[in-house]
Design an enzyme around this catalytic site. Structure first.
Site, PDB file in Angstrom:
ATOM      1  N   GLU A 150      35.090 -62.987  61.584  1.00  0.00           N
ATOM      2  CA  GLU A 150      35.071 -61.720  60.831  1.00  0.00           C
ATOM      3  C   GLU A 150      34.503 -60.594  61.699  1.00  0.00           C
ATOM      4  OE1 GLU A 150      31.887 -60.609  58.614  1.00  0.00           O
ATOM      5  OE2 GLU A 150      30.851 -62.532  58.583  1.00  0.00           O
ATOM      6  N   LYS A 186      23.667 -66.228  52.935  1.00  0.00           N
ATOM      7  CA  LYS A 186      22.615 -65.444  53.554  1.00  0.00           C
ATOM      8  C   LYS A 186      21.308 -65.558  52.764  1.00  0.00           C
ATOM      9  CE  LYS A 186      25.142 -61.682  54.132  1.00  0.00           C
ATOM     10  NZ  LYS A 186      26.492 -62.199  53.910  1.00  0.00           N
TER      11      LYS A 186
HETATM   12  N1  PSU Z   1      26.943 -62.938  57.866  1.00  0.00           N
HETATM   13  C1  PSU Z   1      26.077 -62.363  58.726  1.00  0.00           C
HETATM   14  N2  PSU Z   1      25.969 -61.010  58.697  1.00  0.00           N
HETATM   15  C2  PSU Z   1      26.778 -60.229  57.889  1.00  0.00           C
HETATM   16  C3  PSU Z   1      27.698 -60.842  57.002  1.00  0.00           C
HETATM   17  C4  PSU Z   1      27.732 -62.203  57.037  1.00  0.00           C
HETATM   18  O1  PSU Z   1      25.386 -63.064  59.488  1.00  0.00           O
HETATM   19  O2  PSU Z   1      26.705 -59.025  57.949  1.00  0.00           O
HETATM   20  C5  PSU Z   1      28.627 -60.001  56.143  1.00  0.00           C
HETATM   21  C6  PSU Z   1      29.878 -60.810  55.911  1.00  0.00           C
HETATM   22  O3  PSU Z   1      30.967 -60.028  56.347  1.00  0.00           O
HETATM   23  C7  PSU Z   1      29.919 -61.054  54.426  1.00  0.00           C
HETATM   24  C8  PSU Z   1      29.273 -59.789  53.917  1.00  0.00           C
HETATM   25  O4  PSU Z   1      31.201 -61.255  53.957  1.00  0.00           O
HETATM   26  O5  PSU Z   1      28.183 -59.636  54.844  1.00  0.00           O
HETATM   27  C9  PSU Z   1      28.857 -59.893  52.470  1.00  0.00           C
HETATM   28  O6  PSU Z   1      28.686 -58.623  51.949  1.00  0.00           O
HETATM   29  P1  PSU Z   1      28.676 -58.397  50.356  1.00  0.00           P
HETATM   30  O7  PSU Z   1      27.389 -59.033  49.881  1.00  0.00           O
HETATM   31  O8  PSU Z   1      28.693 -56.896  50.176  1.00  0.00           O
HETATM   32  O9  PSU Z   1      29.891 -59.056  49.815  1.00  0.00           O
END
Ligand code: PSU
Ligand code: MN
Length: 304
Positions: free
Chosen positions: A27, A159
């Site tokens: 990603e 996370k």
């Molecule tokens: N994993 C990481 N850092 C990030 C993310 C994932 O180590 O920044 C990103 C990914 O792209 C994931 C997003 O899909 O954060 C999730 O954001 P949200 O909670 O707005 O869906």
């Protein structure tokens, strides 16, 4: 498999897909929003090299000036790493980013949507999004896309900024199998463990490939989520991370941070609170996950 013309796929990746050779999707939101400059460039290098080292082809997903893409040209990658004018693109934002001709860094959710469009079935990331601690109705679109995209997704759990128990329950409800790779409990992203037990554990890459083939043969619509902890030396202490996350969530509340800004805000706040140690862990786990995903892709390709 012929890729739909809607997605631009760089020649090396397209050739690998056509030949049934191993490809690993990566990603770009973690590069453009999740990590600071210049660590984001280090992450891109370490992830792509880790994939290539296992003899698979790395494929970074993004929307490049309105074009959904796998594989960035060097100048494009540089633009995304400099992150100026690069939007965070989740699943809901894909069509609009295309229609507007924007540069968009894709989250796990949007990358999964592009994987489905391009026929890529292995994807590595750091940690998936999930159910936020507050407000609890803030749920990452990663979860529903995981429920509808047939792919192996390798991560270090969800996370640490999230409500991990709630996230696991949602994955359960959505029918997404969560498999511990050489671990019995959910890894905590920055930490090796969380105390949350996993129903399934596999110790060999070939067994993961076999499980995914069975999953696909059953016509299951969603992902097989493979979770692995980072190496003990790279991991942070659970109490330290928890304290940092609680403070970060409180700060986000005071500042009224909402929507797509929440996850990048919390990650940056945890990094400050751990004097940058979470950053080192984040880079290590991204590389480790890319490497495992590549071995799984190789195993899948060899048995195809
Ligand atoms: N994993 C990481 N850092 C990030 C993310 C994932 O180590 O920044 C990103 C990914 O792209 C994931 C997003 O899909 O954060 C999730 O954001 P949200 O909670 O707005 O869906
Ligand atoms: Mn959200």
């Amino acid at each position: 498999m012929a890729a739909p013309t809607a997605v631009r796929i760089l020649p090396e990746i397209a050739a690998a897909l056509a030949a049934g050779a191993p490809v690993v999707a990566l990603e770009s939101s973690v590069l453009a929003q999740g990590l600071p400059i210049p660590a984001n460039a280090e992450a891109a290098t370490r992830m792509t090299r880790a994939v290539a080292r296992e003899r698979a082809v790395p494929a970074i997903a993004a929307v490049v000036r309105g074009q959904p893409t796998f594989g960035l040209e060097p100048a494009e990658l540089a633009r995304f790493l400099a992150r100026e004018g690069v939007h965070k693109v989740a699943a809901r934002d894909l069509a609009l980013a295309v229609a507007r001709g924007e540069d968009g860094a894709t989250t796990v959710a949007a990358t999964l949507a592009l994987c489905a469009a391009a026929g890529i079935s292995v994807f590595a990331t750091g940690g998936i999004g999930g159910v936020h601690r507050e407000p609890a109705f803030d749920e990452s679109a990663d979860l529903v896309e995981l429920a509808r995209t047939s792919a192996v997704v390798v991560c270090a759990g969800a996370k640490a900024i999230l409500d991990l128990a709630a996230t696991m329950e949602r994955l359960d409800t959505l029918g997404v199998p969560v498999v511990g790779f050489r671990c019995d409990e959910l890894p905590g992203f920055f930490t090796t463990g969380t105390g949350i037990p996993l129903a399934q554990r596999l110790d060999r890459v070939e067994d993961v490939a076999r499980a995914f083939r069975a999953h696909r043969a059953l016509g299951r619509p969603g992902a097989l989520l493979v979770v692995q902890p980072l190496a003990r030396d790279d991991a942070l202490d659970r109490a330290v991370v928890e304290e940092a996350v609680v403070a970060a969530v409180a700060e986000a509340r005071v500042r009224g941070v909402r929507g797509a800004a929440v996850t990048p805000f919390l990650l940056a706040a945890v990094e400050r609170a751990t004097q940058g140690r979470s950053l080192g862990a984040n880079l290590a786990l991204l590389e480790r996950n890319a490497s495992l995903a590549a071995s799984i892709a190789v195993s899948l390709a060899s048995a195809a």
